[in-house]
Design a protein around this motif. Structure first.
Motif, short mmCIF file in Angstrom:
data_model
loop_
_atom_site.label_atom_id
_atom_site.label_comp_id
_atom_site.label_asym_id
_atom_site.label_seq_id
_atom_site.Cartn_x
_atom_site.Cartn_y
_atom_site.Cartn_z
N SER A 95 0.61 -1.18 0.23
CA SER A 95 0.36 -0.44 0.03
C SER A 95 1.25 1.07 0.32
O SER A 95 1.82 1.08 -0.11
CB SER A 95 -0.69 0.04 0.90
OG SER A 95 -0.05 -0.07 2.39
N PRO A 96 0.40 2.67 -0.39
CA PRO A 96 1.17 3.77 -0.35
C PRO A 96 1.78 4.07 1.02
O PRO A 96 2.82 4.65 1.55
CB PRO A 96 -0.07 4.73 -0.91
CG PRO A 96 -1.15 3.71 -1.18
CD PRO A 96 -0.94 2.76 -0.47
N GLU A 97 1.71 3.53 1.82
CA GLU A 97 1.77 3.24 3.53
C GLU A 97 3.27 2.80 3.96
O GLU A 97 4.66 2.71 4.28
CB GLU A 97 0.48 3.33 4.14
CG GLU A 97 -0.30 4.25 4.94
CD GLU A 97 -1.62 4.24 3.81
OE1 GLU A 97 -1.75 5.33 3.82
OE2 GLU A 97 -1.48 2.54 2.97
N ASP A 98 3.27 1.74 2.57
CA ASP A 98 4.70 0.93 2.02
C ASP A 98 5.91 2.06 1.60
O ASP A 98 6.90 1.41 1.94
CB ASP A 98 5.06 -0.31 1.87
CG ASP A 98 3.96 -1.31 3.33
OD1 ASP A 98 2.86 -1.75 2.38
OD2 ASP A 98 3.94 -1.25 4.08
N THR A 99 5.73 2.85 1.52
CA THR A 99 6.53 3.58 0.23
C THR A 99 7.60 4.02 1.68
O THR A 99 7.20 4.81 3.04
CB THR A 99 6.19 5.12 -0.38
OG1 THR A 99 5.03 4.35 -1.02
CG2 THR A 99 6.92 6.08 -0.22
N ALA A 100 8.97 3.52 0.84
CA ALA A 100 9.91 4.13 2.01
C ALA A 100 11.23 4.15 1.25
O ALA A 100 11.47 2.54 0.56
CB ALA A 100 9.86 3.59 3.47
N ILE A 101 12.26 4.22 2.51
CA ILE A 101 13.48 3.42 2.03
C ILE A 101 13.72 2.14 2.39
O ILE A 101 14.01 2.59 3.65
CB ILE A 101 14.83 4.62 2.14
CG1 ILE A 101 14.28 5.74 0.93
CG2 ILE A 101 16.10 3.93 1.66
CD1 ILE A 101 15.48 6.94 0.90
N TYR A 102 14.33 1.31 1.93
CA TYR A 102 14.37 0.39 2.75
C TYR A 102 15.52 0.09 2.50
O TYR A 102 16.41 -0.12 2.37
CB TYR A 102 13.45 -1.06 1.98
CG TYR A 102 12.38 -1.09 2.20
CD1 TYR A 102 11.10 0.24 1.76
CD2 TYR A 102 11.54 -2.35 2.84
CE1 TYR A 102 9.96 -0.12 2.10
CE2 TYR A 102 10.14 -1.96 3.36
CZ TYR A 102 8.99 -0.70 2.83
OH TYR A 102 8.16 -0.82 2.69
N PHE A 103 16.01 -0.49 4.34
CA PHE A 103 17.40 -0.96 4.33
C PHE A 103 17.39 -2.05 5.57
O PHE A 103 16.68 -2.48 5.30
CB PHE A 103 17.99 0.04 5.63
CG PHE A 103 18.21 1.61 5.24
CD1 PHE A 103 16.81 2.26 5.43
CD2 PHE A 103 18.80 2.19 4.82
CE1 PHE A 103 16.88 3.55 5.75
CE2 PHE A 103 19.11 3.79 3.94
CZ PHE A 103 17.61 3.99 4.42
N CYS A 104 18.99 -3.05 5.02
CA CYS A 104 18.93 -3.61 5.87
C CYS A 104 20.35 -3.69 6.51
O CYS A 104 21.94 -2.79 5.93
CB CYS A 104 19.61 -5.54 4.53
SG CYS A 104 20.58 -5.12 3.18
N ALA A 105 20.33 -4.70 8.16
CA ALA A 105 21.51 -3.96 8.67
C ALA A 105 21.92 -5.72 9.33
O ALA A 105 21.34 -5.97 9.39
CB ALA A 105 20.85 -2.85 9.96
N ALA A 106 23.35 -5.38 10.26
CA ALA A 106 23.63 -6.42 11.00
C ALA A 106 23.66 -6.45 12.45
O ALA A 106 24.20 -5.18 12.56
CB ALA A 106 24.67 -7.10 10.00
N ALA A 107 23.32 -6.86 13.32
CA ALA A 107 23.42 -6.86 14.22
C ALA A 107 24.32 -8.09 14.64
O ALA A 107 23.89 -9.52 14.12
CB ALA A 107 22.20 -6.40 15.21
N LEU A 108 25.09 -8.65 16.25
CA LEU A 108 25.60 -10.06 16.30
C LEU A 108 24.53 -10.35 17.85
O LEU A 108 23.39 -9.85 17.48
CB LEU A 108 26.14 -9.16 17.65
CG LEU A 108 27.52 -8.16 17.31
CD1 LEU A 108 28.08 -8.29 19.07
CD2 LEU A 108 28.42 -9.71 17.00
N PRO A 109 24.27 -11.49 16.93
CA PRO A 109 22.89 -12.90 17.30
C PRO A 109 22.47 -12.03 18.68
O PRO A 109 21.37 -12.97 19.29
CB PRO A 109 23.24 -13.85 16.76
CG PRO A 109 25.24 -13.70 16.67
CD PRO A 109 24.72 -11.92 16.35
N THR A 110 23.61 -12.21 19.17
CA THR A 110 23.17 -11.76 20.96
C THR A 110 22.56 -11.13 21.30
O THR A 110 21.77 -10.29 22.19
CB THR A 110 24.26 -11.77 21.68
OG1 THR A 110 25.02 -10.47 21.38
CG2 THR A 110 25.03 -13.05 22.09
N SER A 111 21.55 -9.61 20.63
CA SER A 111 20.69 -9.15 20.25
C SER A 111 18.82 -9.25 20.34
O SER A 111 18.94 -10.27 19.73
CB SER A 111 21.51 -7.54 19.84
OG SER A 111 20.97 -7.70 17.45
N SER A 112 18.55 -8.27 20.30
CA SER A 112 16.64 -8.12 20.17
C SER A 112 16.79 -8.65 18.83
O SER A 112 16.58 -9.24 18.55
CB SER A 112 16.74 -7.58 21.14
OG SER A 112 16.90 -5.73 19.69
#
Length: 123
Positions: free
Chosen positions: A86-103
């Motif tokens: 939907s238009p509400e999904d319009t955005a810049i999408y990012f991927c990122a990495a975190a340590l597996p111990t994080s939330s």
């Protein structure tokens, strides 16, 4: 460590779009990979996360049931399949990495970020 998001584009309301996040410098089994988005005029927000090579997966309520996150260890790539856009999904999408111990859901936990890919949903 590098992450490269791709696949953004223009799609009509109700349509689908797959995004990819190619990672290098680490294995998907060693890090949690998350998807975030930044909608116009809004803060960057959590979308989805995949931990332990898919052993743990989580979604924001706003995308649950419409988006699917998955990973391919052989290709070191994480995917975000988006449906019922939907238009509400319009955005810049990012991927990122975190340590597996994080939330795996808080921006502050993610130490490596890729450049974003723009998704525009027309009404």
């Amino acid at each position: 460590v590098q992450l490269q998001a791709s696949g953004g584009g223009l799609v009509q309301t109700g349509g689908s779009l797959p995004l990819s996040c190619a990672v290098s410098g680490f294995s998907l089994s060693d890090y949690t990979v998350g998807w975030f988005r930044q909608r116009p005029g809004k803060e960057r927000e959590f979308v989805a996360t995949i931990k332990n090579s898919g052993g743990l997966i989580g979604y924001a309520d706003s995308v649950k049931g419409r988006f699917t996150v998955s990973g391919d260890n052989a290709k070191n790539t994480v995917y975000l399949q988006m449906h019922s856009l939907s238009p509400e999904d319009t955005a810049i999408y990012f991927c990122a990495a975190a340590l597996p111990t994080s939330s795996g859901t808080r921006k502050i936990d993610f130490v490596y970020w890729g450049q974003g890919t723009l998704v525009t949903v027309s009404s």
